[in-house]
Design a protein around this motif. Structure first.
Motif, PDB file in Angstrom:
ATOM      1  N   PRO A  53      30.052  31.039  42.650  1.00 10.33           N
ATOM      2  CA  PRO A  53      30.420  31.642  41.374  1.00 10.33           C
ATOM      3  C   PRO A  53      30.466  33.165  41.540  1.00 10.33           C
ATOM      4  O   PRO A  53      29.579  33.750  42.160  1.00 10.33           O
ATOM      5  CB  PRO A  53      29.285  31.253  40.433  1.00 10.33           C
ATOM      6  N   ILE A  54      31.509  33.789  40.986  1.00  3.69           N
ATOM      7  CA  ILE A  54      31.690  35.235  41.147  1.00  3.69           C
ATOM      8  C   ILE A  54      31.968  35.849  39.792  1.00  3.69           C
ATOM      9  O   ILE A  54      32.835  35.374  39.048  1.00  3.69           O
ATOM     10  CB  ILE A  54      32.880  35.527  42.093  1.00  3.69           C
ATOM     11  N   HIS A  55      31.234  36.916  39.492  1.00  2.00           N
ATOM     12  CA  HIS A  55      31.527  37.705  38.301  1.00  2.00           C
ATOM     13  C   HIS A  55      31.470  39.174  38.690  1.00  2.00           C
ATOM     14  O   HIS A  55      30.393  39.768  38.765  1.00  2.00           O
ATOM     15  CB  HIS A  55      30.559  37.416  37.158  1.00  2.00           C
ATOM     16  N   ASP A  56      32.620  39.731  38.998  1.00  2.00           N
ATOM     17  CA  ASP A  56      32.786  41.125  39.414  1.00  2.00           C
ATOM     18  C   ASP A  56      31.878  41.456  40.601  1.00  2.00           C
ATOM     19  O   ASP A  56      31.796  40.647  41.504  1.00  2.00           O
ATOM     20  CB  ASP A  56      32.648  42.068  38.232  1.00  2.00           C
ATOM     21  N   GLU A  76      34.151  23.046  53.016  1.00  2.00           N
ATOM     22  CA  GLU A  76      35.065  23.236  51.892  1.00  2.00           C
ATOM     23  C   GLU A  76      34.496  24.389  51.064  1.00  2.00           C
ATOM     24  O   GLU A  76      33.326  24.364  50.686  1.00  2.00           O
ATOM     25  CB  GLU A  76      35.109  21.962  51.044  1.00  2.00           C
ATOM     26  N   VAL A  77      35.302  25.404  50.776  1.00  2.00           N
ATOM     27  CA  VAL A  77      34.837  26.557  50.005  1.00  2.00           C
ATOM     28  C   VAL A  77      35.564  26.582  48.666  1.00  2.00           C
ATOM     29  O   VAL A  77      36.795  26.538  48.615  1.00  2.00           O
ATOM     30  CB  VAL A  77      35.049  27.877  50.767  1.00  2.00           C
ATOM     31  N   ILE A  78      34.770  26.644  47.592  1.00  2.00           N
ATOM     32  CA  ILE A  78      35.289  26.657  46.236  1.00  2.00           C
ATOM     33  C   ILE A  78      34.787  27.933  45.564  1.00  2.00           C
ATOM     34  O   ILE A  78      33.576  28.115  45.394  1.00  2.00           O
ATOM     35  CB  ILE A  78      34.807  25.415  45.453  1.00  2.00           C
ATOM     36  N   LEU A  79      35.710  28.809  45.202  1.00  2.00           N
ATOM     37  CA  LEU A  79      35.362  30.052  44.529  1.00  2.00           C
ATOM     38  C   LEU A  79      35.599  29.879  43.029  1.00  2.00           C
ATOM     39  O   LEU A  79      36.679  29.450  42.616  1.00  2.00           O
ATOM     40  CB  LEU A  79      36.217  31.208  45.054  1.00  2.00           C
ATOM     41  N   ILE A  80      34.591  30.204  42.233  1.00  2.00           N
ATOM     42  CA  ILE A  80      34.709  30.137  40.784  1.00  2.00           C
ATOM     43  C   ILE A  80      34.639  31.565  40.256  1.00  2.00           C
ATOM     44  O   ILE A  80      33.582  32.184  40.259  1.00  2.00           O
ATOM     45  CB  ILE A  80      33.588  29.275  40.145  1.00  2.00           C
ATOM     46  N   ASP A  81      35.788  32.097  39.847  1.00  2.00           N
ATOM     47  CA  ASP A  81      35.836  33.422  39.243  1.00  2.00           C
ATOM     48  C   ASP A  81      35.412  33.263  37.789  1.00  2.00           C
ATOM     49  O   ASP A  81      36.151  32.736  36.974  1.00  2.00           O
ATOM     50  CB  ASP A  81      37.246  34.004  39.349  1.00  2.00           C
ATOM     51  N   ASP A  82      34.206  33.712  37.496  1.00  2.00           N
ATOM     52  CA  ASP A  82      33.624  33.508  36.168  1.00  2.00           C
ATOM     53  C   ASP A  82      33.929  34.691  35.252  1.00  2.00           C
ATOM     54  O   ASP A  82      33.044  35.441  34.868  1.00  2.00           O
ATOM     55  CB  ASP A  82      32.117  33.284  36.294  1.00  2.00           C
ATOM     56  N   GLY A  83      35.205  34.865  34.951  1.00  2.00           N
ATOM     57  CA  GLY A  83      35.615  35.884  33.993  1.00  2.00           C
ATOM     58  C   GLY A  83      35.588  37.305  34.527  1.00  2.00           C
ATOM     59  O   GLY A  83      35.386  38.242  33.750  1.00  2.00           O
ATOM     60  N   SER A  84      35.794  37.489  35.828  1.00  2.00           N
ATOM     61  CA  SER A  84      35.818  38.849  36.386  1.00  2.00           C
ATOM     62  C   SER A  84      36.942  39.643  35.740  1.00  2.00           C
ATOM     63  O   SER A  84      38.030  39.126  35.503  1.00  2.00           O
ATOM     64  CB  SER A  84      36.029  38.804  37.902  1.00  2.00           C
ATOM     65  N   LYS A  85      36.673  40.916  35.512  1.00  2.00           N
ATOM     66  CA  LYS A  85      37.661  41.807  34.900  1.00  2.00           C
ATOM     67  C   LYS A  85      38.109  42.906  35.858  1.00  2.00           C
ATOM     68  O   LYS A  85      39.172  43.478  35.676  1.00  2.00           O
ATOM     69  CB  LYS A  85      37.104  42.451  33.630  1.00  2.00           C
ATOM     70  N   GLU A  86      37.292  43.216  36.871  1.00  2.00           N
ATOM     71  CA  GLU A  86      37.639  44.296  37.795  1.00  2.00           C
ATOM     72  C   GLU A  86      38.767  43.841  38.716  1.00  2.00           C
ATOM     73  O   GLU A  86      38.655  42.818  39.392  1.00  2.00           O
ATOM     74  CB  GLU A  86      36.421  44.712  38.620  1.00  2.00           C
ATOM     75  N   LYS A  87      39.828  44.612  38.739  1.00  2.00           N
ATOM     76  CA  LYS A  87      40.997  44.274  39.557  1.00  2.00           C
ATOM     77  C   LYS A  87      40.614  44.134  41.031  1.00  2.00           C
ATOM     78  O   LYS A  87      41.120  43.254  41.724  1.00  2.00           O
ATOM     79  CB  LYS A  87      42.079  45.331  39.374  1.00  2.00           C
ATOM     80  N   ARG A  88      39.716  44.971  41.500  1.00  2.00           N
ATOM     81  CA  ARG A  88      39.310  44.903  42.906  1.00  2.00           C
ATOM     82  C   ARG A  88      38.652  43.559  43.222  1.00  2.00           C
ATOM     83  O   ARG A  88      38.918  42.965  44.266  1.00  2.00           O
ATOM     84  CB  ARG A  88      38.367  46.060  43.245  1.00  2.00           C
ATOM     85  N   THR A  89      37.805  43.081  42.332  1.00  2.00           N
ATOM     86  CA  THR A  89      37.171  41.773  42.533  1.00  2.00           C
ATOM     87  C   THR A  89      38.227  40.678  42.600  1.00  2.00           C
ATOM     88  O   THR A  89      38.193  39.819  43.487  1.00  2.00           O
ATOM     89  CB  THR A  89      36.165  41.464  41.410  1.00  2.00           C
ATOM     90  N   LEU A  90      39.172  40.719  41.673  1.00  2.00           N
ATOM     91  CA  LEU A  90      40.232  39.711  41.644  1.00  2.00           C
ATOM     92  C   LEU A  90      41.052  39.735  42.936  1.00  2.00           C
ATOM     93  O   LEU A  90      41.389  38.682  43.486  1.00  2.00           O
ATOM     94  CB  LEU A  90      41.130  39.924  40.431  1.00  2.00           C
ATOM     95  N   ASN A  91      41.341  40.928  43.438  1.00  2.00           N
ATOM     96  CA  ASN A  91      42.092  41.056  44.696  1.00  2.00           C
ATOM     97  C   ASN A  91      41.304  40.522  45.880  1.00  2.00           C
ATOM     98  O   ASN A  91      41.863  39.860  46.763  1.00  2.00           O
ATOM     99  CB  ASN A  91      42.493  42.515  44.939  1.00  2.00           C
ATOM    100  N   ILE A  92      40.010  40.795  45.924  1.00  2.00           N
ATOM    101  CA  ILE A  92      39.157  40.305  47.015  1.00  2.00           C
ATOM    102  C   ILE A  92      39.161  38.783  47.030  1.00  2.00           C
ATOM    103  O   ILE A  92      39.314  38.149  48.078  1.00  2.00           O
ATOM    104  CB  ILE A  92      37.722  40.863  46.878  1.00  2.00           C
ATOM    105  N   ILE A  93      39.006  38.179  45.856  1.00  2.00           N
ATOM    106  CA  ILE A  93      39.005  36.714  45.750  1.00  2.00           C
ATOM    107  C   ILE A  93      40.347  36.151  46.213  1.00  2.00           C
ATOM    108  O   ILE A  93      40.402  35.222  47.026  1.00  2.00           O
ATOM    109  CB  ILE A  93      38.700  36.271  44.300  1.00  2.00           C
ATOM    110  N   ASP A  94      41.430  36.709  45.695  1.00  2.00           N
ATOM    111  CA  ASP A  94      42.763  36.195  46.021  1.00  2.00           C
ATOM    112  C   ASP A  94      43.083  36.329  47.507  1.00  2.00           C
ATOM    113  O   ASP A  94      43.632  35.402  48.112  1.00  2.00           O
ATOM    114  CB  ASP A  94      43.827  36.915  45.195  1.00  2.00           C
TER     115      ASP A  94
END
Length: 171
Positions: A53-56, A76-94
């Motif tokens: 689980p990831i939140h920013d 098996e890796v499952i990433l759960i973006d728990d409502g992150s708002k920071e663009k950098r976090t979203l880019n890292i996950i993607d």
């Protein structure tokens, strides 16, 4: 840190402290030695679904995902973006998910760590689940011990990581 102590420390100091702490703890992850997982570790990793689980918190999240990329083996890796708002976090996950073909589920609004773990567990396809906080660093020697603990004693339901900084005896 207590709330009263936090209120006395300037916000920018806390941010800079966290930033440099994450950088220091990340040393060597990009250029460090690439370990080859032993056959035992690789086989063990294939039985595990890792749920993060990831939140920013982009600095520690990046460190966690880099360590997973390097040492997840066949998990098996499952990433759960728990409502992150920071663009950098979203880019890292993607970027990490695209490089490794990991599953990403996004919550529009934060649901909390437990709900995010549940959502990941619903998606998991492996026999064993490993829930990680997004500030965890995985070593190449993480998987066989988990599988041994579960298979050695059928009454074991949860296995936790060992840490070098704890106030309790490790068992």
């Amino acid at each position: 840190m207590s709330n009263s102590l936090k209120s006395m420390v300037p916000e920018n100091f806390i941010y800079r402290y966290r930033f440099w702490r994450a950088r220091l703890l990340s040393l060597g992850l990009r250029q460090g030695k690439n370990y080859t997982l032993s056959s035992e570790e690789r086989k063990a990793s294939a039985a595990i679904s890792v749920i993060v689980p990831i939140h920013d918190a982009p600095d520690v999240t990046e460190r966690c995902l880099l360590s997973l990329e390097r040492n997840c083996g066949e998990a098996e890796v499952i990433l759960i973006d728990d409502g992150s708002k920071e663009k950098r976090t979203l880019n890292i996950i993607d970027r990490a998910a695209a490089r490794r073909g990991w599953s990403v589920t996004r919550n529009e609004n934060p649901s909390g760590h437990s709900r995010a773990c549940e959502k990941g567990a619903e998606k998991a396809q492996r026999n064993f689940l490993c829930f990680l906080n997004s500030d965890t660093v995985i070593t190449p020697f993480s998987w066989a011990g988990i599988i041994k603990a579960f298979t050695h004693d059928p009454s074991v339901g949860v296995v936790g990581p060992s840490t070098s900084r704890t106030g309790t005896i490790q068992r």
